[in-house]
Design a protein around this motif. Structure first.
Motif, mmCIF file in Angstrom:
data_model
loop_
_atom_site.group_PDB
_atom_site.id
_atom_site.type_symbol
_atom_site.label_atom_id
_atom_site.label_comp_id
_atom_site.label_asym_id
_atom_site.label_seq_id
_atom_site.Cartn_x
_atom_site.Cartn_y
_atom_site.Cartn_z
ATOM 1 N N SER A 40 0.886 -1.138 -0.156
ATOM 2 C CA SER A 40 0.092 0.040 -0.005
ATOM 3 C C SER A 40 1.013 1.286 0.143
ATOM 4 N N THR A 41 0.397 2.377 -0.439
ATOM 5 C CA THR A 41 1.001 3.614 -0.284
ATOM 6 C C THR A 41 1.531 3.763 1.211
ATOM 7 N N SER A 42 0.957 3.636 2.267
ATOM 8 C CA SER A 42 1.110 3.811 3.560
ATOM 9 C C SER A 42 2.366 2.880 3.905
ATOM 10 N N GLU A 43 2.536 1.734 3.223
ATOM 11 C CA GLU A 43 3.590 0.825 3.501
ATOM 12 C C GLU A 43 4.889 1.042 2.861
ATOM 13 N N ILE A 44 4.719 1.825 1.623
ATOM 14 C CA ILE A 44 5.864 2.124 0.790
ATOM 15 C C ILE A 44 6.366 3.399 1.609
ATOM 16 N N HIS A 45 5.782 4.188 2.146
ATOM 17 C CA HIS A 45 6.093 5.316 2.832
ATOM 18 C C HIS A 45 7.120 4.924 4.026
ATOM 19 N N THR A 46 6.497 4.098 4.615
ATOM 20 C CA THR A 46 6.909 3.270 5.948
ATOM 21 C C THR A 46 8.517 2.688 5.478
ATOM 22 N N LEU A 47 8.409 1.996 4.485
ATOM 23 C CA LEU A 47 9.605 1.359 3.986
ATOM 24 C C LEU A 47 10.660 2.403 3.669
ATOM 25 N N VAL A 48 10.331 3.529 2.966
ATOM 26 C CA VAL A 48 11.389 4.246 2.576
ATOM 27 C C VAL A 48 11.916 5.171 3.941
ATOM 28 N N GLY A 49 11.131 5.178 4.812
ATOM 29 C CA GLY A 49 11.389 5.763 6.149
ATOM 30 C C GLY A 49 12.481 4.895 6.823
ATOM 31 N N GLU A 50 12.183 3.542 6.611
ATOM 32 C CA GLU A 50 13.386 2.569 7.151
ATOM 33 C C GLU A 50 14.721 2.418 6.294
ATOM 34 N N VAL A 51 14.517 2.771 5.039
ATOM 35 C CA VAL A 51 15.795 3.061 4.076
ATOM 36 C C VAL A 51 16.355 4.218 4.496
ATOM 37 N N ARG A 52 15.691 5.270 4.729
ATOM 38 C CA ARG A 52 16.400 6.468 5.452
ATOM 39 C C ARG A 52 17.151 6.181 6.600
ATOM 40 N N ARG A 53 16.401 5.333 7.583
ATOM 41 C CA ARG A 53 17.079 5.014 9.011
ATOM 42 C C ARG A 53 18.294 4.319 9.043
ATOM 43 N N VAL A 54 18.295 3.277 7.825
ATOM 44 C CA VAL A 54 19.606 2.584 7.982
ATOM 45 C C VAL A 54 20.749 3.022 7.064
ATOM 46 N N HIS A 97 0.168 -2.443 -18.308
ATOM 47 C CA HIS A 97 -0.711 -3.163 -17.151
ATOM 48 C C HIS A 97 -1.477 -2.462 -16.407
ATOM 49 N N HIS A 98 -1.259 -1.240 -16.262
ATOM 50 C CA HIS A 98 -1.955 -0.306 -15.454
ATOM 51 C C HIS A 98 -3.486 -0.212 -15.697
ATOM 52 N N GLY A 99 -4.405 -0.496 -14.913
ATOM 53 C CA GLY A 99 -5.709 -0.654 -15.357
ATOM 54 C C GLY A 99 -6.252 -1.893 -15.701
ATOM 55 N N ALA A 100 -5.371 -2.977 -15.888
ATOM 56 C CA ALA A 100 -5.500 -4.147 -16.318
ATOM 57 C C ALA A 100 -5.682 -5.335 -15.264
ATOM 58 N N GLY A 101 -6.597 -6.259 -15.404
ATOM 59 C CA GLY A 101 -6.424 -7.215 -14.391
ATOM 60 C C GLY A 101 -7.575 -6.939 -13.319
ATOM 61 N N THR A 102 -7.070 -7.411 -12.168
ATOM 62 C CA THR A 102 -7.848 -7.376 -10.668
ATOM 63 C C THR A 102 -7.441 -6.111 -10.154
ATOM 64 N N ASP A 103 -8.512 -5.149 -9.887
ATOM 65 C CA ASP A 103 -8.116 -3.993 -9.152
ATOM 66 C C ASP A 103 -8.184 -4.216 -7.584
ATOM 67 N N HIS A 104 -7.107 -4.075 -6.895
ATOM 68 C CA HIS A 104 -6.998 -4.227 -5.495
ATOM 69 C C HIS A 104 -7.241 -2.589 -5.095
ATOM 70 N N GLY A 105 -7.224 -1.790 -5.619
ATOM 71 C CA GLY A 105 -7.299 -0.491 -5.115
ATOM 72 C C GLY A 105 -5.875 0.011 -4.757
ATOM 73 N N ASP A 106 -5.947 1.524 -4.503
ATOM 74 C CA ASP A 106 -4.438 2.295 -4.211
ATOM 75 C C ASP A 106 -3.576 2.011 -5.620
ATOM 76 N N ASP A 107 -4.039 1.981 -6.622
ATOM 77 C CA ASP A 107 -3.326 1.803 -7.910
ATOM 78 C C ASP A 107 -2.498 0.312 -7.916
ATOM 79 N N ILE A 108 -3.095 -0.808 -7.232
ATOM 80 C CA ILE A 108 -2.555 -1.904 -7.457
ATOM 81 C C ILE A 108 -3.396 -2.809 -8.158
ATOM 82 N N TRP A 109 -2.876 -3.199 -9.214
ATOM 83 C CA TRP A 109 -3.478 -4.137 -10.139
ATOM 84 C C TRP A 109 -2.668 -5.498 -10.348
ATOM 85 N N GLU A 110 -3.606 -6.596 -10.182
ATOM 86 C CA GLU A 110 -2.961 -7.858 -10.425
ATOM 87 C C GLU A 110 -3.209 -8.623 -11.765
ATOM 88 N N HIS A 111 -2.247 -9.115 -12.543
ATOM 89 C CA HIS A 111 -2.233 -9.606 -13.696
ATOM 90 C C HIS A 111 -1.422 -10.718 -14.067
#
Length: 220
Positions: A128-142, A160-174
Motif C-alpha cells: 500500500s502507499t502507506s507501507e511504501i512510505h514506511t519502507l522508505v522511512g526505514e531505508v532512510r534510517r539504515v 498493465h496499469h488498469g488491467a486485471g484485478t483492481d485491488h485499489g490504491d493503484d494496485i493491479w493484479e495481472h
C-alpha cells in the motif's frame, strides 16, 4: 481493497512457487538499473550495499563482483537459497549475506549502518502507499549520511496499469502478480527530505514494462 496481509501472503506464496518452478528465472546478467547503481554507489564512495527484493540474486552477485559487500534480502527463501548457492559457486560467499525478510516489517539493521540501498521493482510490489512510505522511512534510517538509494518502479504509464484485478490504491493484479503502479507525485513525496538526483524513464522486458529509475541521496 483486499486485505493487505492476505494479498501479501498470497504474493509471497506465488513468488516461492515461481522461483521453484523457474530457478534463475531472470538469468545471470545484471539488470540495467544495477549497472547504474554500481556507478552511483562507487561515485559516492559506498562500500556496503543493502539490496531489497534480491530474488535469486543476479544483481546482488553483480554488485559483489563489482567489489561491494552486499546484504541481500527477499521474502522468498527459495530465491535466496538460489542466490547463496550461486555466490558459493562463484567464490563470492564472503561478499554476500542473505536474509529472509518481508519489507512490510522493520529492517533488521541498526541506524546508519549501510552506505547504499538498491531495490529493483520491489517498491512496486503489492504494498500500500502507506507501507511504501514506511519502507522508505526505514531505508532512510539504515542509510549513513550521504548514502544513496536507487530504486525502480513500474508507473501509471505501463500497459498493465488498469488491467486485471483492481485491488485499489493503484494496485493491479495481472497473471498472478500484483503491482503497485506509481504516479509521479508518489515519487516526489518519497523524496521529501532527500536530494532527488534523477528520475529516469526506461523500458524492460517484452511487454515492455515501463519503469522509472529513481536515484536519491540522504543529505550529509
Amino acid at each position: 481493497m483486499a486485505d493487505e496481509k492476505d494479498l501479501g501472503e498470497a504474493q509471497r506464496a506465488h513468488w516461492q512457487d515461481t522461483y521453484t518452478a523457474h530457478p534463475g528465472m531472470y538469468g545471470e546478467q545484471p539488470s540495467a538499473p544495477a549497472v547504474h547503481a554500481a556507478r552511483a554507489f562507487r561515485m559516492a564512495g559506498a562500500k556496503d550495499v543493502l539490496e531489497l527484493g534480491a530474488g535469486h540474486g543476479r544483481d546482488a552477485l553483480f554488485l559483489a563482483r563489482e567489489g561491494f559487500m552486499v546484504r541481500a534480502t527477499d521474502f522468498s527463501a527459495t530465491g535466496l537459497d538460489q542466490l547463496s548457492a550461486a555466490a558459493q559457486a562463484q567464490g563470492l560467499a564472503e561478499r554476500v549475506t542473505t536474509l529472509v525478510h518481508d519489507v512490510r516489517d522493520p529492517l533488521l539493521l541498526p541506524d546508519a549502518s549501510v552506505d547504499a540501498v538498491f531495490a529493483h521493482m520491489l517498491l512496486c510490489m503489492a504494498l500500500s502507499t502507506s507501507e511504501i512510505h514506511t519502507l522508505v522511512g526505514e531505508v532512510r534510517r539504515v542509510l549513513r549520511p550521504g548514502g544513496v538509494f536507487v530504486y525502480t518502479v513500474r508507473h501509471t504509464g505501463d500497459a498493465h496499469h488498469g488491467a486485471g484485478t483492481d485491488h485499489g490504491d493503484d494496485i493491479w493484479e495481472h497473471g498472478g502478480f500484483a503491482v503497485h503502479f506509481f504516479p509521479r507525485d508518489l515519487v516526489d513525496a518519497l523524496a521529501e527530505g532527500w536530494v532527488l538526483e534523477e528520475v529516469f524513464a526506461f523500458e524492460e522486458g517484452d511487454l515492455p514494462r515501463r519503469l522509472w529509475r529513481i536515484t536519491q541521496t540522504l543529505p550529509r
